[in-house]
Design a protein around this motif. Structure first.
Motif, mmCIF file in Angstrom:
data_model
loop_
_atom_site.group_PDB
_atom_site.id
_atom_site.type_symbol
_atom_site.label_atom_id
_atom_site.label_comp_id
_atom_site.label_asym_id
_atom_site.label_seq_id
_atom_site.Cartn_x
_atom_site.Cartn_y
_atom_site.Cartn_z
ATOM 1 N N THR A 3 0.815 -1.132 -0.154
ATOM 2 C CA THR A 3 -0.088 -0.119 0.005
ATOM 3 C C THR A 3 0.922 1.057 -0.125
ATOM 4 N N LEU A 4 1.797 1.263 0.953
ATOM 5 C CA LEU A 4 2.874 2.545 0.840
ATOM 6 C C LEU A 4 3.469 2.561 -0.430
ATOM 7 N N ARG A 5 3.958 1.533 -1.067
ATOM 8 C CA ARG A 5 4.520 1.446 -2.332
ATOM 9 C C ARG A 5 3.711 2.373 -3.255
ATOM 10 N N ASN A 6 2.520 1.784 -3.458
ATOM 11 C CA ASN A 6 1.603 2.177 -4.571
ATOM 12 C C ASN A 6 1.110 3.688 -4.259
ATOM 13 N N LEU A 7 0.629 3.871 -3.002
ATOM 14 C CA LEU A 7 0.336 5.141 -2.770
ATOM 15 C C LEU A 7 1.165 6.420 -2.506
ATOM 16 N N GLY A 8 2.498 5.960 -2.214
ATOM 17 C CA GLY A 8 3.389 6.895 -1.916
ATOM 18 C C GLY A 8 3.382 7.339 -0.501
ATOM 19 N N ILE A 9 4.502 7.907 0.014
ATOM 20 C CA ILE A 9 4.711 8.240 1.607
ATOM 21 C C ILE A 9 3.789 9.658 1.793
ATOM 22 N N ALA A 10 3.642 10.495 0.844
ATOM 23 C CA ALA A 10 2.985 11.796 1.045
ATOM 24 C C ALA A 10 1.262 11.283 1.109
ATOM 25 N N GLN A 11 0.979 10.481 0.118
ATOM 26 C CA GLN A 11 -0.427 10.253 0.040
ATOM 27 C C GLN A 11 -0.784 9.550 1.257
ATOM 28 N N SER A 12 -0.102 8.571 1.812
ATOM 29 C CA SER A 12 -0.256 7.581 2.771
ATOM 30 C C SER A 12 -0.213 8.624 3.960
ATOM 31 N N PHE A 13 0.575 9.568 4.255
ATOM 32 C CA PHE A 13 0.631 10.399 5.508
ATOM 33 C C PHE A 13 -0.868 11.285 5.525
ATOM 34 N N ILE B 110 -3.739 10.283 4.269
ATOM 35 C CA ILE B 110 -4.613 9.376 4.710
ATOM 36 C C ILE B 110 -4.832 9.061 6.190
ATOM 37 N N LEU B 111 -3.499 8.891 6.864
ATOM 38 C CA LEU B 111 -3.401 8.825 8.242
ATOM 39 C C LEU B 111 -3.967 10.229 8.900
ATOM 40 N N VAL B 112 -3.504 11.314 8.466
ATOM 41 C CA VAL B 112 -4.163 12.749 9.084
ATOM 42 C C VAL B 112 -5.473 12.616 8.843
ATOM 43 N N SER B 113 -6.232 12.272 7.960
ATOM 44 C CA SER B 113 -7.583 12.581 7.448
ATOM 45 C C SER B 113 -8.084 11.590 8.426
ATOM 46 N N TYR B 114 -7.668 10.322 8.879
ATOM 47 C CA TYR B 114 -8.161 9.363 9.713
ATOM 48 C C TYR B 114 -8.281 9.816 11.060
ATOM 49 N N LEU B 115 -7.042 10.378 11.556
ATOM 50 C CA LEU B 115 -6.941 10.987 12.791
ATOM 51 C C LEU B 115 -7.952 11.934 13.202
ATOM 52 N N GLU B 116 -8.242 12.867 12.119
ATOM 53 C CA GLU B 116 -9.213 14.054 12.271
ATOM 54 C C GLU B 116 -10.603 13.378 12.473
ATOM 55 N N CYS C 101 -15.419 6.215 9.779
ATOM 56 C CA CYS C 101 -14.392 4.794 10.314
ATOM 57 C C CYS C 101 -13.002 5.284 10.073
ATOM 58 N N PHE C 102 -12.894 5.644 8.615
ATOM 59 C CA PHE C 102 -11.703 5.449 7.943
ATOM 60 C C PHE C 102 -11.110 7.141 7.312
ATOM 61 N N GLY C 103 -12.089 7.871 7.717
ATOM 62 C CA GLY C 103 -11.599 9.329 7.082
ATOM 63 C C GLY C 103 -11.991 9.568 5.874
ATOM 64 N N GLU C 104 -12.223 10.848 5.522
ATOM 65 C CA GLU C 104 -12.680 11.120 4.159
ATOM 66 C C GLU C 104 -11.693 10.921 3.081
ATOM 67 N N ARG C 105 -10.481 11.138 3.353
ATOM 68 C CA ARG C 105 -9.534 10.894 2.080
ATOM 69 C C ARG C 105 -9.271 9.295 1.788
ATOM 70 N N ALA D 6 -6.590 -2.702 10.112
ATOM 71 C CA ALA D 6 -5.920 -3.208 8.927
ATOM 72 C C ALA D 6 -4.589 -3.071 9.050
ATOM 73 N N VAL D 7 -4.160 -1.869 9.814
ATOM 74 C CA VAL D 7 -2.555 -1.893 9.652
ATOM 75 C C VAL D 7 -1.881 -2.794 10.541
ATOM 76 N N ILE D 8 -2.717 -3.220 11.590
ATOM 77 C CA ILE D 8 -2.020 -4.258 12.521
ATOM 78 C C ILE D 8 -2.304 -5.687 11.911
ATOM 79 N N ASN D 9 -3.061 -5.996 10.949
ATOM 80 C CA ASN D 9 -3.151 -7.049 10.151
ATOM 81 C C ASN D 9 -1.854 -7.112 9.127
ATOM 82 N N ALA D 10 -1.816 -5.838 8.436
ATOM 83 C CA ALA D 10 -0.563 -5.639 7.328
ATOM 84 C C ALA D 10 0.637 -5.908 7.675
ATOM 85 N N VAL D 11 0.835 -5.197 9.125
ATOM 86 C CA VAL D 11 2.289 -5.492 9.736
ATOM 87 C C VAL D 11 2.628 -6.764 10.487
#
Length: 500
Positions: A111-121, A123-129, A152-156, A194-199
């Motif tokens: 997921t990180l490779r496909n989205l890129g670090i910036a987009q992934s970050f 998404i995380l900010v949107s989720y926390l918001e 549940c997941f954030g708008e992004r 999802a992140v726990i499963n992935a890691v």
């Protein structure tokens, strides 16, 4: 069976309308209890949406049916019918979005490779918001699919992975789909899990199933075998038989009139079980139901779909059971690789067969395309997606259309369904079961469970089928008790779920 006045007349203890999983399960459970029934089916084969279609020896699963359940009674039923004619199939599926394939369930590095670090970050900010707003009480209770997923997941992440595919499936904006559907199909999922499963893998969190049972010749094999058992034991299953009228007298159904070729069947019964679309059942009633009930039936909507099955001159295209196509530039919604469900589905081991699934509604532009047009569209999209190397490798194809595949959970459905449910509950000898019989987006095992409980009711028990716990029966993450019906302490519905 008598022929009187040009019609064939007969009486059965139970008359079952529809030969999908729910209808045939009811008939089989009655047979095991020594009760005779008759099953009426309009189509040319049993199984409903769980049937297996065949074209030139190639077998097609209509929608993809994993045989996995936590309900022991359903598991026992499957094994009783087919015995050792199942194979174990590894579950593998991916998501295609903006030219890239994403593992499903999520793999962190993929997921990180496909989205890129910036987009992934972001998404995380949107989720926390979203989580912060929820904690501060700044969000109201979600009413739509859009609101539920954003909570549940954030708008992004919603706009990246949920919005386009969901609107492709249903043909309406996510803001018009009830939150009920989201809670039902995505229950218990979160970005954190999802992140726990992935890691760390599934040993540290509940996860989606890794493998499932599958009949060697597809899901229709189950229901064709069930039909054979019923036919040979005095509970006939009549194909090509369309119910044209369901007669009632007060609170009782008295007779069903059905058309079978050039003859009519007039069937009386003590009990009636229907898995017909509930809207069709109400339209066929005579005398007609009250006007408010018919108006409610008009308000319920369905989503149709079609499969374009392509035969390809390559032995191995990709390892997935299916791929979800989230990118809006493609019309196809999901792609099945039938050979990866069971090698026996493809008669030539040097070839592959893909099922290109298009979600549509009868009468719209996609549905109205001709078969050659649909095969051309599907072939071009398979190549443009990079799944097939070139058009010349696609040697043949066929189209299978499925009416009323999915009950739609729009903003009005709950109000309409309540009117219909209250009316149907007034009947003393009629029960509706299954996906279309109850206008519920359930899986095969839940359809079977409603039928099993309907038979228990005929045998003297008291179960409200509308109270069966559908909210969690869809998910592969439930605990021991979540597929059991909602019961009062005095009820004894002992359909024990299998051990986890």
């Amino acid at each position: 069976m008598q022929r009187l006045g040009g019609a064939v007349k007969d009486h059965y203890p139970v008359v079952v309308l529809g030969a999908g999983p729910a209808g045939l399960t009811a008939a089989y459970e009655l047979f095991k209890q020594g009760m005779q029934s008759i099953v009426l089916e309009k189509a040319d084969k049993v199984g409903g949406i769980s049937r297996t279609e065949v074209y030139k020896g190639y077998r097609f699963d209509i929608g993809g049916h994993r045989f996995f359940t936590k309900v022991d009674a359903v598991q026992k039923f499957w094994k009783e019918i087919l015995g050792d004619e199942f194979i174990k199939v590894p579950r593998l599926s991916r998501i295609y979005y903006q030219g890239k394939f994403y593992d499903y369930p999520l793999s962190l590095f993929n997921t990180l490779r496909n989205l890129g670090i910036a987009q992934s970050f972001l998404i995380l900010v949107s989720y926390l918001e979203a989580k912060l707003k929820a904690r501060l009480g700044l969000r109201r209770e979600p009413e739509s699919f859009e609101e539920w997923v954003i909570d549940c997941f954030g708008e992004r992440l919603y706009r990246t992975f949920f919005k386009t595919y969901t609107e492709k499936v249903w043909g309406i904006p996510c803001s018009k789909i009830r939150a009920d559907w989201a809670a039902q199909r995505i229950q218990g999922m979160s970005l954190k899990r999802a992140v726990i499963n992935a890691v760390f893998g599934s040993q540290n969190a509940k996860s989606l199933i890794k493998e499932f049972d599958y009949p060697i010749l597809g899901p229709g094999m189950m229901w064709e075998r069930c039909q054979e058992i019923l036919d040979s034991n005095g509970s006939p299953v009549h194909l090509h038989t369309e119910v044209v009228r369901v007669e009632r007298d007060g609170k009782r159904i008295t007779r069903v009139i059905a058309k079978q070729g050039d003859r009519m069947l007039e069937l009386t019964g003590d009990q009636f079980i229907s898995s017909l679309p509930v809207t069709a059942l109400l339209r066929k009633m005579h005398p007609a139901p009250p006007a408010p009930v018919l108006e409610a039936a008009k308000g319920l909507k369905y989503r149709d779909f079609l499969i374009v099955s392509l035969i390809i001159d390559q032995d191995n295209l990709f390892p997935d059971n299916w791929i979800y196509i989230h990118s809006p530039e493609f019309k196809v919604g999901r792609i099945q690789n039938f050979k990866n469900w069971s090698p026996a589905m493809v008669p030539d081991e040097g070839k592959t067969c893909l099922g290109m699934e298009y979600f549509c509604s009868e009468g719209d532009a996609t549905w109205e395309m001709t078969e050659p047009e649909l095969i051309k569209l599907a072939s071009r999209e398979a190549v443009d997606l990079g799944l097939v190397d070139k058009l010349s490798l696609i040697q043949d194809g066929t189209v299978i259309r499925q009416h009323k595949a999915y009950p739609v959970y729009d903003g009005e459905y709950r109000k309409h369904l309540k009117v219909i449910q209250e009316y149907l509950e007034t009947f003393e000898n009629l029960q509706t079961v299954g996906r279309n019989g109850m206008h519920r987006y359930n899986n095969q095992d839940h359809s079977m469970l409603t039928a099993m409980l309907a038979v228990k009711n005929i045998l003297g028990e008291d179960h409200n089928l509308w109270d069966v716990n559908t909210e969690r029966s869809y998910h592969e993450e439930f605990t021991r008790d979540e597929m059991k019906p909602q019961e009062s302490p005095t009820q004894a519905a002992q359909l024990e779920p299998a051990a986890s």
